[in-house]
Design a protein around this motif. Structure first.
Motif, mmCIF file in Angstrom:
data_model
loop_
_atom_site.group_PDB
_atom_site.id
_atom_site.type_symbol
_atom_site.label_atom_id
_atom_site.label_comp_id
_atom_site.label_asym_id
_atom_site.label_seq_id
_atom_site.Cartn_x
_atom_site.Cartn_y
_atom_site.Cartn_z
ATOM 1 N N THR A 113 0.824 -1.209 0.000
ATOM 2 C CA THR A 113 0.000 0.000 0.000
ATOM 3 C C THR A 113 0.861 1.263 0.000
ATOM 4 O O THR A 113 2.046 1.233 0.336
ATOM 5 C CB THR A 113 -0.906 0.022 1.237
ATOM 6 O OG1 THR A 113 -0.084 0.021 2.423
ATOM 7 C CG2 THR A 113 -1.825 -1.195 1.264
ATOM 8 N N GLU A 166 -0.012 1.717 -6.707
ATOM 9 C CA GLU A 166 -1.306 1.422 -6.114
ATOM 10 C C GLU A 166 -2.306 2.515 -6.465
ATOM 11 O O GLU A 166 -3.470 2.228 -6.804
ATOM 12 C CB GLU A 166 -1.199 1.291 -4.595
ATOM 13 C CG GLU A 166 -2.559 0.952 -3.962
ATOM 14 C CD GLU A 166 -2.562 1.007 -2.442
ATOM 15 O OE1 GLU A 166 -3.031 0.037 -1.827
ATOM 16 O OE2 GLU A 166 -2.117 2.045 -1.888
ATOM 17 N N SER A 167 -1.861 3.776 -6.416
ATOM 18 C CA SER A 167 -2.747 4.888 -6.772
ATOM 19 C C SER A 167 -3.213 4.769 -8.215
ATOM 20 O O SER A 167 -4.381 5.028 -8.518
ATOM 21 C CB SER A 167 -2.022 6.224 -6.563
ATOM 22 O OG SER A 167 -1.719 6.417 -5.203
ATOM 23 N N GLN A 210 -5.843 2.031 -8.631
ATOM 24 C CA GLN A 210 -7.147 2.487 -8.150
ATOM 25 C C GLN A 210 -7.791 3.476 -9.115
ATOM 26 O O GLN A 210 -9.002 3.430 -9.354
ATOM 27 C CB GLN A 210 -6.982 3.102 -6.762
ATOM 28 C CG GLN A 210 -6.605 2.077 -5.694
ATOM 29 C CD GLN A 210 -6.199 2.692 -4.372
ATOM 30 O OE1 GLN A 210 -5.950 3.902 -4.284
ATOM 31 N NE2 GLN A 210 -6.111 1.874 -3.332
ATOM 32 N N ALA A 222 -8.210 -2.893 -7.813
ATOM 33 C CA ALA A 222 -7.917 -2.910 -6.379
ATOM 34 C C ALA A 222 -6.578 -3.591 -6.173
ATOM 35 O O ALA A 222 -6.266 -4.583 -6.849
ATOM 36 C CB ALA A 222 -9.010 -3.663 -5.612
ATOM 37 N N ASN A 223 -5.768 -3.046 -5.274
ATOM 38 C CA ASN A 223 -4.470 -3.652 -4.980
ATOM 39 C C ASN A 223 -4.693 -5.014 -4.324
ATOM 40 O O ASN A 223 -5.415 -5.124 -3.324
ATOM 41 C CB ASN A 223 -3.672 -2.745 -4.051
ATOM 42 C CG ASN A 223 -2.216 -3.179 -3.920
ATOM 43 O OD1 ASN A 223 -1.804 -4.189 -4.475
ATOM 44 N ND2 ASN A 223 -1.450 -2.393 -3.187
#
Length: 298
Positions: free
Chosen positions: A195, A200-201, A204, A209-210
Protein backbone atom coordinates in the motif's frame (compact mmCIF):
# COMPACT_ATOMS: atom_id res chain seq x y z
CA UNK A 1 34.62 70.41 -50.23
CA UNK A 2 37.06 67.50 -50.65
CA UNK A 3 38.26 68.00 -47.07
CA UNK A 4 34.71 67.90 -45.74
CA UNK A 5 34.05 64.68 -47.62
CA UNK A 6 37.21 63.10 -46.19
CA UNK A 7 36.14 64.05 -42.66
CA UNK A 8 32.69 62.58 -43.21
CA UNK A 9 34.20 59.36 -44.60
CA UNK A 10 36.49 58.99 -41.57
CA UNK A 11 33.56 59.62 -39.22
CA UNK A 12 31.48 56.97 -40.96
CA UNK A 13 34.27 54.37 -40.68
CA UNK A 14 34.71 55.11 -36.97
CA UNK A 15 30.98 54.82 -36.35
CA UNK A 16 30.81 51.52 -38.21
CA UNK A 17 33.75 50.15 -36.22
CA UNK A 18 32.16 51.11 -32.89
CA UNK A 19 28.87 49.57 -34.00
CA UNK A 20 30.56 46.28 -34.95
CA UNK A 21 32.38 46.10 -31.63
CA UNK A 22 29.12 46.75 -29.77
CA UNK A 23 27.41 43.92 -31.68
CA UNK A 24 30.31 41.58 -30.91
CA UNK A 25 30.13 42.51 -27.21
CA UNK A 26 26.34 41.98 -27.16
CA UNK A 27 26.77 38.61 -28.87
CA UNK A 28 29.36 37.57 -26.29
CA UNK A 29 27.04 38.60 -23.45
CA UNK A 30 24.28 36.42 -24.89
CA UNK A 31 26.38 33.25 -24.98
CA UNK A 32 27.59 30.77 -22.38
CA UNK A 33 30.96 29.13 -22.92
CA UNK A 34 31.22 25.48 -21.91
CA UNK A 35 34.41 23.35 -21.86
CA UNK A 36 34.20 22.52 -25.57
CA UNK A 37 31.60 24.74 -27.21
CA UNK A 38 29.90 28.09 -26.99
CA UNK A 39 26.11 27.90 -26.81
CA UNK A 40 23.36 30.49 -26.90
CA UNK A 41 22.43 31.83 -23.50
CA UNK A 42 18.95 31.65 -22.06
CA UNK A 43 17.16 29.37 -19.59
CA UNK A 44 19.19 26.20 -19.06
CA UNK A 45 17.15 23.67 -17.12
CA UNK A 46 18.31 20.51 -15.37
CA UNK A 47 15.33 18.28 -14.54
CA UNK A 48 15.85 15.55 -11.97
CA UNK A 49 12.46 13.83 -12.19
CA UNK A 50 10.58 12.16 -15.05
CA UNK A 51 7.24 13.77 -14.23
CA UNK A 52 8.81 17.22 -13.96
CA UNK A 53 10.49 16.72 -17.33
CA UNK A 54 7.13 15.77 -18.85
CA UNK A 55 5.56 18.93 -17.47
CA UNK A 56 8.40 21.17 -18.70
CA UNK A 57 8.01 19.67 -22.18
CA UNK A 58 4.20 19.91 -22.14
CA UNK A 59 4.52 23.61 -21.29
CA UNK A 60 6.68 24.11 -24.38
CA UNK A 61 10.08 24.44 -22.67
CA UNK A 62 11.67 21.15 -23.73
CA UNK A 63 14.43 22.87 -25.72
CA UNK A 64 15.57 24.58 -22.53
CA UNK A 65 16.34 21.24 -20.83
CA UNK A 66 20.09 20.62 -20.98
CA UNK A 67 20.32 17.82 -18.40
CA UNK A 68 18.01 15.12 -17.05
CA UNK A 69 17.91 12.18 -14.69
CA UNK A 70 17.63 8.60 -15.92
CA UNK A 71 13.84 8.49 -15.35
CA UNK A 72 13.26 11.38 -17.76
CA UNK A 73 12.46 9.38 -20.88
CA UNK A 74 9.36 11.17 -22.18
CA UNK A 75 9.05 12.74 -24.61
CA UNK A 76 11.45 10.49 -26.56
CA UNK A 77 13.26 13.49 -28.03
CA UNK A 78 14.54 14.59 -24.62
CA UNK A 79 16.73 11.48 -24.45
CA UNK A 80 18.79 12.86 -27.34
CA UNK A 81 18.61 16.58 -26.61
CA UNK A 82 19.48 16.56 -22.88
CA UNK A 83 22.44 14.91 -21.17
CA UNK A 84 21.67 11.85 -19.06
CA UNK A 85 23.08 12.59 -15.60
CA UNK A 86 22.23 9.17 -14.16
CA UNK A 87 20.09 8.28 -11.16
CA UNK A 88 19.40 10.95 -8.54
CA UNK A 89 19.74 8.47 -5.68
CA UNK A 90 22.64 6.49 -7.09
CA UNK A 91 25.76 8.17 -8.37
CA UNK A 92 24.60 11.55 -9.68
CA UNK A 93 27.24 14.18 -8.89
CA UNK A 94 26.92 17.91 -8.39
CA UNK A 95 29.95 18.30 -10.66
CA UNK A 96 28.09 16.67 -13.56
CA UNK A 97 25.17 19.05 -13.04
CA UNK A 98 27.37 22.15 -12.79
CA UNK A 99 29.24 21.29 -16.00
CA UNK A 100 26.02 22.02 -17.88
CA UNK A 101 25.95 25.64 -16.65
CA UNK A 102 22.29 25.40 -15.52
CA UNK A 103 20.24 28.45 -14.62
CA UNK A 104 17.44 26.40 -13.03
CA UNK A 105 17.45 22.97 -11.36
CA UNK A 106 14.12 21.21 -10.80
CA UNK A 107 13.38 18.08 -8.78
CA UNK A 108 11.03 16.43 -6.29
CA UNK A 109 11.38 15.83 -2.59
CA UNK A 110 11.07 12.06 -2.89
CA UNK A 111 14.00 11.78 -5.29
CA UNK A 112 16.77 14.16 -4.29
CA UNK A 113 19.01 12.87 -1.51
CA UNK A 114 19.74 15.28 1.37
CA UNK A 115 23.41 15.39 0.35
CA UNK A 116 22.72 16.29 -3.29
CA UNK A 117 20.04 18.78 -2.28
CA UNK A 118 22.47 20.55 0.05
CA UNK A 119 25.10 20.76 -2.68
CA UNK A 120 22.57 22.11 -5.19
CA UNK A 121 21.43 24.77 -2.70
CA UNK A 122 25.06 25.63 -1.97
CA UNK A 123 25.85 26.07 -5.65
CA UNK A 124 23.99 29.37 -5.86
CA UNK A 125 21.97 28.14 -8.84
CA UNK A 126 18.23 28.72 -8.61
CA UNK A 127 16.53 25.43 -7.70
CA UNK A 128 12.98 24.37 -6.93
CA UNK A 129 12.03 21.11 -5.23
CA UNK A 130 8.40 20.03 -5.57
CA UNK A 131 6.31 17.93 -3.20
CA UNK A 132 4.60 15.41 -5.45
CA UNK A 133 1.23 13.84 -4.65
CA UNK A 134 0.37 10.68 -6.59
CA UNK A 135 -3.19 11.46 -7.60
CA UNK A 136 -5.04 13.22 -10.40
CA UNK A 137 -5.24 16.41 -8.36
CA UNK A 138 -1.60 16.04 -7.42
CA UNK A 139 -0.66 15.81 -11.10
CA UNK A 140 -2.58 19.00 -11.87
CA UNK A 141 -0.90 20.76 -8.96
CA UNK A 142 2.53 19.67 -10.20
CA UNK A 143 1.74 21.20 -13.60
CA UNK A 144 0.84 24.49 -11.90
CA UNK A 145 3.90 24.41 -9.63
CA UNK A 146 6.34 23.74 -12.47
CA UNK A 147 4.71 26.47 -14.56
CA UNK A 148 5.24 28.91 -11.68
CA UNK A 149 8.90 27.91 -11.34
CA UNK A 150 9.38 28.53 -15.08
CA UNK A 151 7.53 31.86 -14.85
CA UNK A 152 5.32 30.42 -17.57
CA UNK A 153 2.41 32.80 -18.12
CA UNK A 154 0.50 30.99 -20.89
CA UNK A 155 -2.73 29.13 -20.09
CA UNK A 156 -2.04 25.74 -18.47
CA UNK A 157 -5.69 24.71 -18.05
CA UNK A 158 -5.89 22.64 -21.28
CA UNK A 159 -3.04 20.44 -20.04
CA UNK A 160 -4.75 19.95 -16.68
CA UNK A 161 -8.17 19.43 -18.25
CA UNK A 162 -6.90 16.57 -20.44
CA UNK A 163 -6.28 14.55 -17.28
CA UNK A 164 -9.96 14.83 -16.33
CA UNK A 165 -11.09 14.16 -19.92
CA UNK A 166 -9.13 10.90 -20.04
CA UNK A 167 -10.27 9.84 -16.56
CA UNK A 168 -13.90 10.34 -17.62
CA UNK A 169 -13.37 7.49 -20.10
CA UNK A 170 -12.31 5.00 -17.42
CA UNK A 171 -14.90 2.21 -17.34
CA UNK A 172 -16.29 1.27 -13.93
CA UNK A 173 -16.22 -2.42 -13.04
CA UNK A 174 -19.05 -4.14 -11.18
CA UNK A 175 -16.34 -5.70 -9.06
CA UNK A 176 -12.88 -4.19 -8.99
CA UNK A 177 -10.32 -6.69 -10.33
CA UNK A 178 -7.53 -7.51 -7.89
CA UNK A 179 -4.23 -6.41 -9.38
CA UNK A 180 -0.79 -7.47 -8.21
CA UNK A 181 2.13 -5.34 -9.34
CA UNK A 182 5.53 -7.01 -9.56
CA UNK A 183 8.66 -4.90 -9.89
CA UNK A 184 11.17 -7.06 -11.69
CA UNK A 185 14.83 -6.63 -12.51
CA UNK A 186 15.64 -10.15 -13.50
CA UNK A 187 14.41 -13.40 -11.96
CA UNK A 188 16.45 -12.80 -8.79
CA UNK A 189 15.10 -9.29 -8.14
CA UNK A 190 11.32 -9.46 -7.73
CA UNK A 191 9.43 -7.04 -5.49
CA UNK A 192 5.69 -6.74 -4.91
CA UNK A 193 3.84 -3.49 -4.30
CA UNK A 194 1.98 -3.06 -1.03
CA UNK A 195 0.00 0.00 0.00
CA UNK A 196 0.91 3.67 -0.33
CA UNK A 197 2.83 3.38 -3.60
CA UNK A 198 2.34 5.38 -6.80
CA UNK A 199 1.47 2.17 -8.62
CA UNK A 200 -1.31 1.42 -6.11
CA UNK A 201 -2.75 4.89 -6.77
CA UNK A 202 -2.70 4.24 -10.52
CA UNK A 203 -4.35 0.83 -10.12
CA UNK A 204 -7.15 2.49 -8.15
CA UNK A 205 -7.53 5.30 -10.71
CA UNK A 206 -7.92 2.62 -13.36
CA UNK A 207 -10.75 0.94 -11.46
CA UNK A 208 -8.75 -1.90 -9.95
CA UNK A 209 -7.92 -2.91 -6.38
CA UNK A 210 -4.47 -3.65 -4.98
CA UNK A 211 -4.23 -7.39 -4.34
CA UNK A 212 -1.72 -6.89 -1.52
CA UNK A 213 -2.74 -4.75 1.46
CA UNK A 214 -0.91 -6.40 4.34
CA UNK A 215 2.12 -4.10 4.22
CA UNK A 216 3.23 -0.72 2.89
CA UNK A 217 5.68 0.08 0.11
CA UNK A 218 7.56 -2.82 -1.54
CA UNK A 219 8.70 -6.19 -0.24
CA UNK A 220 10.43 -9.17 -1.86
CA UNK A 221 8.00 -11.37 -3.74
CA UNK A 222 7.30 -14.79 -2.20
CA UNK A 223 5.09 -17.63 -3.44
CA UNK A 224 3.08 -17.29 -0.24
CA UNK A 225 2.33 -13.62 -0.90
CA UNK A 226 1.27 -14.43 -4.45
CA UNK A 227 -1.09 -17.18 -3.39
CA UNK A 228 -2.52 -15.15 -0.50
CA UNK A 229 -3.14 -12.14 -2.73
CA UNK A 230 -4.57 -14.38 -5.46
CA UNK A 231 -4.75 -11.56 -8.04
CA UNK A 232 -7.04 -11.57 -11.03
CA UNK A 233 -4.36 -9.73 -13.01
CA UNK A 234 -0.59 -9.41 -12.62
CA UNK A 235 0.92 -6.12 -13.79
CA UNK A 236 4.56 -5.39 -14.61
CA UNK A 237 6.55 -2.64 -16.30
CA UNK A 238 7.42 -3.56 -19.87
CA UNK A 239 11.11 -3.47 -18.95
CA UNK A 240 10.43 -5.72 -15.94
CA UNK A 241 8.69 -8.35 -18.05
CA UNK A 242 11.58 -8.28 -20.50
CA UNK A 243 14.03 -8.86 -17.66
CA UNK A 244 12.36 -12.19 -16.84
CA UNK A 245 12.04 -13.23 -20.49
CA UNK A 246 8.52 -12.01 -21.16
CA UNK A 247 5.09 -13.31 -20.22
CA UNK A 248 6.25 -16.93 -20.31
CA UNK A 249 8.94 -16.04 -17.79
CA UNK A 250 6.39 -14.39 -15.51
CA UNK A 251 4.23 -17.50 -15.59
CA UNK A 252 7.23 -19.53 -14.39
CA UNK A 253 7.70 -17.43 -11.24
CA UNK A 254 6.96 -19.72 -8.26
CA UNK A 255 3.39 -19.27 -7.05
CA UNK A 256 2.08 -17.44 -10.13
CA UNK A 257 0.54 -20.61 -11.57
CA UNK A 258 -1.61 -21.04 -8.46
CA UNK A 259 -3.27 -17.61 -8.76
CA UNK A 260 -6.31 -16.70 -10.83
CA UNK A 261 -4.05 -14.46 -12.91
CA UNK A 262 -1.62 -17.27 -13.60
CA UNK A 263 -4.29 -19.84 -14.38
CA UNK A 264 -5.91 -17.49 -16.88
CA UNK A 265 -2.62 -16.06 -18.12
CA UNK A 266 -3.80 -12.57 -17.24
CA UNK A 267 -0.39 -10.90 -17.29
CA UNK A 268 -0.26 -7.30 -18.53
CA UNK A 269 2.56 -4.81 -19.03
CA UNK A 270 2.81 -1.04 -19.48
CA UNK A 271 5.54 1.58 -19.72
CA UNK A 272 6.91 2.33 -16.26
CA UNK A 273 7.12 6.10 -16.67
CA UNK A 274 3.59 6.31 -18.00
CA UNK A 275 2.24 4.33 -15.04
CA UNK A 276 4.05 6.04 -12.20
CA UNK A 277 5.14 9.56 -13.20
CA UNK A 278 1.81 11.25 -12.37
CA UNK A 279 2.43 14.13 -14.75
CA UNK A 280 0.40 15.37 -17.74
CA UNK A 281 -0.25 11.79 -18.92
CA UNK A 282 -1.90 10.66 -15.68
CA UNK A 283 -5.37 10.32 -17.21
CA UNK A 284 -3.95 8.64 -20.30
CA UNK A 285 -2.18 6.08 -18.11
CA UNK A 286 -5.31 5.31 -16.06
CA UNK A 287 -7.41 4.93 -19.20
CA UNK A 288 -4.84 2.62 -20.80
CA UNK A 289 -4.57 0.43 -17.71
CA UNK A 290 -8.36 0.35 -17.39
CA UNK A 291 -8.65 -0.95 -20.95
CA UNK A 292 -6.12 -3.70 -20.28
CA UNK A 293 -7.92 -4.70 -17.09
CA UNK A 294 -11.24 -4.82 -18.94
CA UNK A 295 -9.78 -7.24 -21.46
CA UNK A 296 -8.10 -9.51 -18.94
CA UNK A 297 -10.20 -9.43 -15.77
CA UNK A 298 -13.25 -11.43 -16.77
Amino acid sequence: MRKINQILAIAFIMLATVSCKKEERTSEENTVKTDSTTVAAGPRIVSLNGAVTEVVAALGHEKEIVGRDVTSTFPESVKDSAKDLGHVKHGMSIEGIMELKPTLILGTEKDITPDLKAKIEGSGIKSVTFRQEFSAEGAKKLIADVAAALEHTANIKPIQDKIDTDLAEVVKFKKAPKVLFIYARGANMLMVSGTGTPIESMIQLAGGANAVTGFADFKPLTPEALIKGNPDVILLFESGAESVKGIDGVLKIPGVGKTNAGKNKNIITMDGGLLTNFGPRTGEAAKGLNQLLARNAK
